[in-house]
Design a protein around this motif. Sequence first.
Motif, PDB file in Angstrom:
ATOM      1  N   ARG A  74       7.074   4.839   5.858  1.00  0.00           N
ATOM      2  CA  ARG A  74       6.582   5.391   4.594  1.00  0.00           C
ATOM      3  C   ARG A  74       5.723   6.637   4.793  1.00  0.00           C
ATOM      4  O   ARG A  74       5.387   7.310   3.818  1.00  0.00           O
ATOM      5  CB  ARG A  74       5.794   4.326   3.840  1.00  0.00           C
ATOM      6  CG  ARG A  74       6.627   3.116   3.414  1.00  0.00           C
ATOM      7  CD  ARG A  74       5.788   2.111   2.654  1.00  0.00           C
ATOM      8  NE  ARG A  74       5.265   2.669   1.431  1.00  0.00           N
ATOM      9  CZ  ARG A  74       4.118   2.325   0.876  1.00  0.00           C
ATOM     10  NH1 ARG A  74       3.361   1.413   1.461  1.00  0.00           N
ATOM     11  NH2 ARG A  74       3.722   2.872  -0.249  1.00  0.00           N
ATOM     12  N   LYS A 130      -5.638   5.466 -13.038  1.00  0.00           N
ATOM     13  CA  LYS A 130      -5.637   5.245 -11.594  1.00  0.00           C
ATOM     14  C   LYS A 130      -6.761   6.022 -10.925  1.00  0.00           C
ATOM     15  O   LYS A 130      -7.474   5.488 -10.067  1.00  0.00           O
ATOM     16  CB  LYS A 130      -4.275   5.673 -11.011  1.00  0.00           C
ATOM     17  CG  LYS A 130      -4.133   5.407  -9.522  1.00  0.00           C
ATOM     18  CD  LYS A 130      -4.191   3.927  -9.215  1.00  0.00           C
ATOM     19  CE  LYS A 130      -3.959   3.652  -7.744  1.00  0.00           C
ATOM     20  NZ  LYS A 130      -4.056   2.207  -7.424  1.00  0.00           N
ATOM     21  N   GLU A 185       0.854   7.513   0.379  1.00  0.00           N
ATOM     22  CA  GLU A 185       2.195   7.075   0.011  1.00  0.00           C
ATOM     23  C   GLU A 185       2.279   6.650  -1.460  1.00  0.00           C
ATOM     24  O   GLU A 185       3.369   6.624  -2.033  1.00  0.00           O
ATOM     25  CB  GLU A 185       2.643   5.909   0.901  1.00  0.00           C
ATOM     26  CG  GLU A 185       2.984   6.307   2.333  1.00  0.00           C
ATOM     27  CD  GLU A 185       1.761   6.646   3.164  1.00  0.00           C
ATOM     28  OE1 GLU A 185       1.882   7.507   4.053  1.00  0.00           O
ATOM     29  OE2 GLU A 185       0.681   6.067   2.923  1.00  0.00           O
ATOM     30  N   GLU A 186       1.152   6.341  -2.082  1.00  0.00           N
ATOM     31  CA  GLU A 186       1.157   5.948  -3.489  1.00  0.00           C
ATOM     32  C   GLU A 186       1.022   7.163  -4.399  1.00  0.00           C
ATOM     33  O   GLU A 186       1.860   7.406  -5.261  1.00  0.00           O
ATOM     34  CB  GLU A 186       0.040   4.945  -3.755  1.00  0.00           C
ATOM     35  CG  GLU A 186       0.037   4.404  -5.169  1.00  0.00           C
ATOM     36  CD  GLU A 186      -1.035   3.354  -5.388  1.00  0.00           C
ATOM     37  OE1 GLU A 186      -1.203   2.926  -6.538  1.00  0.00           O
ATOM     38  OE2 GLU A 186      -1.721   2.978  -4.413  1.00  0.00           O
ATOM     39  N   ASP A 215      -4.356   6.195  -1.010  1.00  0.00           N
ATOM     40  CA  ASP A 215      -3.118   5.998  -0.253  1.00  0.00           C
ATOM     41  C   ASP A 215      -2.184   7.158  -0.530  1.00  0.00           C
ATOM     42  O   ASP A 215      -1.737   7.365  -1.659  1.00  0.00           O
ATOM     43  CB  ASP A 215      -2.471   4.672  -0.662  1.00  0.00           C
ATOM     44  CG  ASP A 215      -1.263   4.324   0.209  1.00  0.00           C
ATOM     45  OD1 ASP A 215      -0.896   5.146   1.077  1.00  0.00           O
ATOM     46  OD2 ASP A 215      -0.700   3.231   0.021  1.00  0.00           O
ATOM     47  N   ARG A 220      10.804  -6.184  -0.924  1.00  0.00           N
ATOM     48  CA  ARG A 220      10.034  -5.686  -2.064  1.00  0.00           C
ATOM     49  C   ARG A 220      10.595  -6.274  -3.349  1.00  0.00           C
ATOM     50  O   ARG A 220      11.573  -7.010  -3.333  1.00  0.00           O
ATOM     51  CB  ARG A 220      10.088  -4.153  -2.129  1.00  0.00           C
ATOM     52  CG  ARG A 220       9.560  -3.504  -0.843  1.00  0.00           C
ATOM     53  CD  ARG A 220       9.459  -1.978  -1.029  1.00  0.00           C
ATOM     54  NE  ARG A 220       8.907  -1.359   0.169  1.00  0.00           N
ATOM     55  CZ  ARG A 220       9.638  -0.914   1.170  1.00  0.00           C
ATOM     56  NH1 ARG A 220      10.941  -1.003   1.121  1.00  0.00           N
ATOM     57  NH2 ARG A 220       9.069  -0.358   2.235  1.00  0.00           N
ATOM     58  N   GLU A 255      -6.073  10.373   3.980  1.00  0.00           N
ATOM     59  CA  GLU A 255      -6.017   9.115   3.241  1.00  0.00           C
ATOM     60  C   GLU A 255      -6.903   8.023   3.846  1.00  0.00           C
ATOM     61  O   GLU A 255      -7.180   7.031   3.189  1.00  0.00           O
ATOM     62  CB  GLU A 255      -4.575   8.618   3.138  1.00  0.00           C
ATOM     63  CG  GLU A 255      -3.895   8.319   4.453  1.00  0.00           C
ATOM     64  CD  GLU A 255      -2.475   7.779   4.253  1.00  0.00           C
ATOM     65  OE1 GLU A 255      -2.260   7.023   3.298  1.00  0.00           O
ATOM     66  OE2 GLU A 255      -1.590   8.108   5.072  1.00  0.00           O
TER      67      GLU A 255
END
Length: 545
Positions: A359, A272, A295-296, A293, A56, A238
């Motif tokens: 994740r 967003k 995880e976001e 998502d 990352r 999701e």
Amino acid sequence: RAPLLLCCVLLLAWEAAWAQLRYSVPEELPKGSFVGDVAKDLGLQMAVMRLIDRGRTQYFSLYGKTGHLVTAERIDREQLCWQLEKCVLRCEMIVEGEMQVYDIEVEITDINDNAPSFREAEMQVRMSELTALGSRFPLRDAQDPDSGTNSLQSYELSGDEHFSLAVQADHGGDRRPELVLAKALDREEAAFHELVLKARDGGEPPLTGTARIRVVVLDANDNAPVFSAAEYTVRVPEDVPVGSALVIVTATDRDEGINGHVKYSFHKISDKASELFHLDDDTGEISLKKEIDFEEISIHELEIQAHDGGELSDTTKVVITVTDVNDNTPELTITSQRSEISEDAPSGTVVALLHVQDRDSGANGQVRCSLDAGVPFRLQSSRGSYYSVVTTRQLDREDVSEYNLTVRAVDGGSPPLWSSTVLTLRVLDVNDNAPVFSEASYSARLPENNAAGALVLTVRATDADSGQNARVRYRLGEGRVRGVPLSSYFLVDAETGIITLKEALDFEDTRSYTLFVEARDGGGLVAHCKVELEVLDVNDNAPEI
């Protein structure tokens, strides 16, 4: 400005008990700015250190020679930690040779680099001329991505005596401006009122942003729309398909005609969320226009406004909770690995350090790791999400000279997702095998009077080791015949084991010889064999009278 900010870097106390370092730096420092002296803070000298790459974005770099941690790029706190009160970036450092991993936390502190701003530079508020004094009209609030005192602190209204400003704080602490009618309206006297709303933050110096408000005075409309609920909540997985309807908000208006026709719009929504959700202005249906998502972002809070044809309005809150599905494969990475190991390494020797993460959350994010069966290795939980691959016994290169170990990570989802990685490990030889002769005893028969250099026989020994440890050299053992050393009669080639004569033999002198040959490998281990040689008579002597 950059040198001034660099001087403001604050070094926080580090805690060796958990092998963790903590630092603090302001945002927007130039690339290469000093963060902390990792080697000094950990008390490491002449150590080889590196940051662990997880594939990352790396926001920091570590100078291996000095142990200094520096910024790898300019860091924007608002971009990385939007809506987070505390912005902490984490990285991991490994000290090679020790297989010790250290956590490094760097808090990114805010600077006042953003002025308050309104999503719309111009607003229009429509209200009836019969609106009661003291009536309040919610205004679009300003946004300031900075935090703490650098964030939005106050509002100011100017432009007209008919209106004043009230600021309300919601449950989250956000300041919400409201337009308050302070003096009765008369559409016939003034159909429009022009105001200026200024938002100010608490920086030094403070930054401001403005929006123009145009108040349109309407004829009487005495009923505002009313939502059926003050708050709507919905839970969606999701993986819900794009285009799906998530929730429908409903408001009713007791008026008739245009004054009773309700339209819907977003009153408060993040950038967003505006990319993810669509609101039908006629039906109040909120649908998905882009994949979400968990995880976001796991929770989205929206405010919806319903306004009638006379522009009276009501607002409601919509909370959309995103639930997790098992859509992330476990990530299995090799943090450190040996490529070779000596076959006499003790049981429990660490050959690799692995890191695993998923994740997802709950059971979907719980990962089990396993190793091939039937191999002299096992997985051992090291720390947190780290696993060590260790030997369960001493290895034998002569049995297996190389291992290809498959480590598999499986999550707890249904169906489960998995990933694997292969570790290749070569076993290095030690001199644990002595040479072995093909025969314990050799024999030969040789006529007398053969010339020097004649072949007697060849002895051969092999060694199961490899490399220098398997290289065999031959030597003739000590011994005498009739007081003369055997080495005067025979020669053994050190490389091939070929035994030859150094001079002719005489049957009438000596009829048999016993030789001992030594084979020695490159590590000093030896073996011996016996060679029996019979000398054959030839008619080389005439009768004597």
